[in-house]
Design a protein around this motif. Structure first.
Motif, short mmCIF file in Angstrom:
data_model
loop_
_atom_site.label_atom_id
_atom_site.label_comp_id
_atom_site.label_asym_id
_atom_site.label_seq_id
_atom_site.Cartn_x
_atom_site.Cartn_y
_atom_site.Cartn_z
N GLN A 1 0.83 -1.20 0.00
CA GLN A 1 0.00 0.00 0.00
C GLN A 1 0.87 1.25 0.00
O GLN A 1 0.57 2.24 -0.69
N ILE A 2 1.95 1.22 0.76
CA ILE A 2 2.86 2.36 0.85
C ILE A 2 3.52 2.64 -0.50
O ILE A 2 3.64 3.79 -0.93
N ALA A 3 3.95 1.58 -1.18
CA ALA A 3 4.61 1.74 -2.49
C ALA A 3 3.68 2.38 -3.51
O ALA A 3 4.08 3.25 -4.29
N VAL A 4 2.43 1.96 -3.50
CA VAL A 4 1.44 2.51 -4.44
C VAL A 4 1.24 4.01 -4.17
O VAL A 4 1.24 4.83 -5.08
N LYS A 5 1.10 4.36 -2.89
CA LYS A 5 0.88 5.77 -2.56
C LYS A 5 2.10 6.61 -2.90
O LYS A 5 1.96 7.74 -3.42
N LEU A 6 3.30 6.10 -2.62
CA LEU A 6 4.51 6.85 -2.94
C LEU A 6 4.59 7.14 -4.43
O LEU A 6 4.91 8.25 -4.85
N ALA A 7 4.28 6.14 -5.25
CA ALA A 7 4.33 6.32 -6.71
C ALA A 7 3.31 7.36 -7.16
O ALA A 7 3.59 8.16 -8.07
N GLU A 8 2.15 7.36 -6.55
CA GLU A 8 1.12 8.34 -6.92
C GLU A 8 1.55 9.75 -6.55
O GLU A 8 1.30 10.70 -7.30
N LEU A 9 2.18 9.92 -5.40
CA LEU A 9 2.69 11.24 -5.01
C LEU A 9 3.81 11.68 -5.94
O LEU A 9 3.90 12.85 -6.32
N MET A 10 4.66 10.74 -6.30
CA MET A 10 5.83 11.03 -7.13
C MET A 10 5.44 11.47 -8.53
O MET A 10 6.00 12.43 -9.08
#
Length: 251
Positions: free
Chosen positions: A26-35
């Motif tokens: 879940q964290i990886a998905v959110k980080l990519a979306e922010l990036m």
């Protein structure tokens, strides 16, 4: 930080990590979306460290398969996972480096640097950021997630073991020396289990036990189960993850 313990903790567990590490995914998905809000074009040179079983690699290569990629992890078994993802997205210009990320030589002119759920294992994040900034182009994007002080708080309270996690304020203080902050936030993710022993199983199967050097005698296990009763909720026995997200632009 005992990097050998980190390597041993993750070695051989990536198959179970892929199914057990729901918070990290879940964290990886959110980080990519922010990036991706700040990466306007496909980066020419991109680096990901701490790839693990490829949660963030999946997000990155799906978006930027044409980039020149250098992937890294301290555990050799990570390479097979990242290679499969590279094949899936026809990312042919990729290279994998098995090494402690803090010792890995960085390429010149990095346009994108990304890392999810990994830099909490670093011994000198300030020094690493300084070296990274020198290797990045002006305006290059750095996107990382790490963990804050409430991470795995239940385990820490009961065993007295765990990492000294960075605060959001301290991470901001370090990062602003080298990067303009574009995005920075934190959250708490609680995963619930049926029994306290299931929490320990989760810790083992995600490889995080490298941070908890504990000899589980029968007496200690009984005390752990009894102590965990204090955290019980209607949803079950919680385990807290405390991710911090940072997206910055090279000064």
């Amino acid at each position: 930080m005992n990097k050998d313990a980190v390597r041993e903790g993750f070695a051989g567990c990536f198959n179970t990590y892929s199914t057990e590490a729901v918070a990290q995914q879940q964290i990886a998905v959110k980080l990519a979306e922010l990036m991706e809000q700040h990466v306007k074009d496909d980066p020419k040179v991109a680096v990901e460290v701490g790839c693990g079983s490829g949660f963030l690699s999946e997000q990155l290569l799906r978006r930027y398969s044409s980039s020149e990629w250098i992937h890294n992890d301290i555990t050799p078994s990570s390479e097979a996972f990242v290679n499969l993802i590279s094949e899936r997205y026809a990312a042919t210009n990729t290279r994998f480096v098995v090494q402690d990320a803090e010792k890995m030589e960085l390429p010149e002119s990095i346009n994108l640097f990304a890392s999810s759920s990994a830099v909490q294992w670093f011994n000198d994040l300030d020094g690493y950021f300084a070296r990274l900034a020198k290797s990045m182009v002006e305006g290059g994007i750095v996107a990382i997630s790490t963990f804050g002080p409430k991470n795995l708080t239940q385990i820490r309270d009961l065993t007295g073991n765990g990492l000294d996690y960075i605060t959001l304020e301290r991470l901001r203080e370090i990062a602003t020396k080298y990067f303009d902050i574009c995005e920075m936030e934190q959250e708490e993710i609680n995963i619930h289990f049926v029994q306290p022993v299931d929490v320990l199983r989760h810790i083992k199967l995600t490889g995080v036990n490298g941070a908890f050097r504990q000899c589980w005698t029968k007496g200690k296990l009984t005390a752990f189960n009894q102590g965990y009763e204090a955290f019980r909720t209607e949803a079950g026995y919680p385990l807290t993850y405390h991710p911090i997200y940072l997206v910055g632009k090279r000064l």
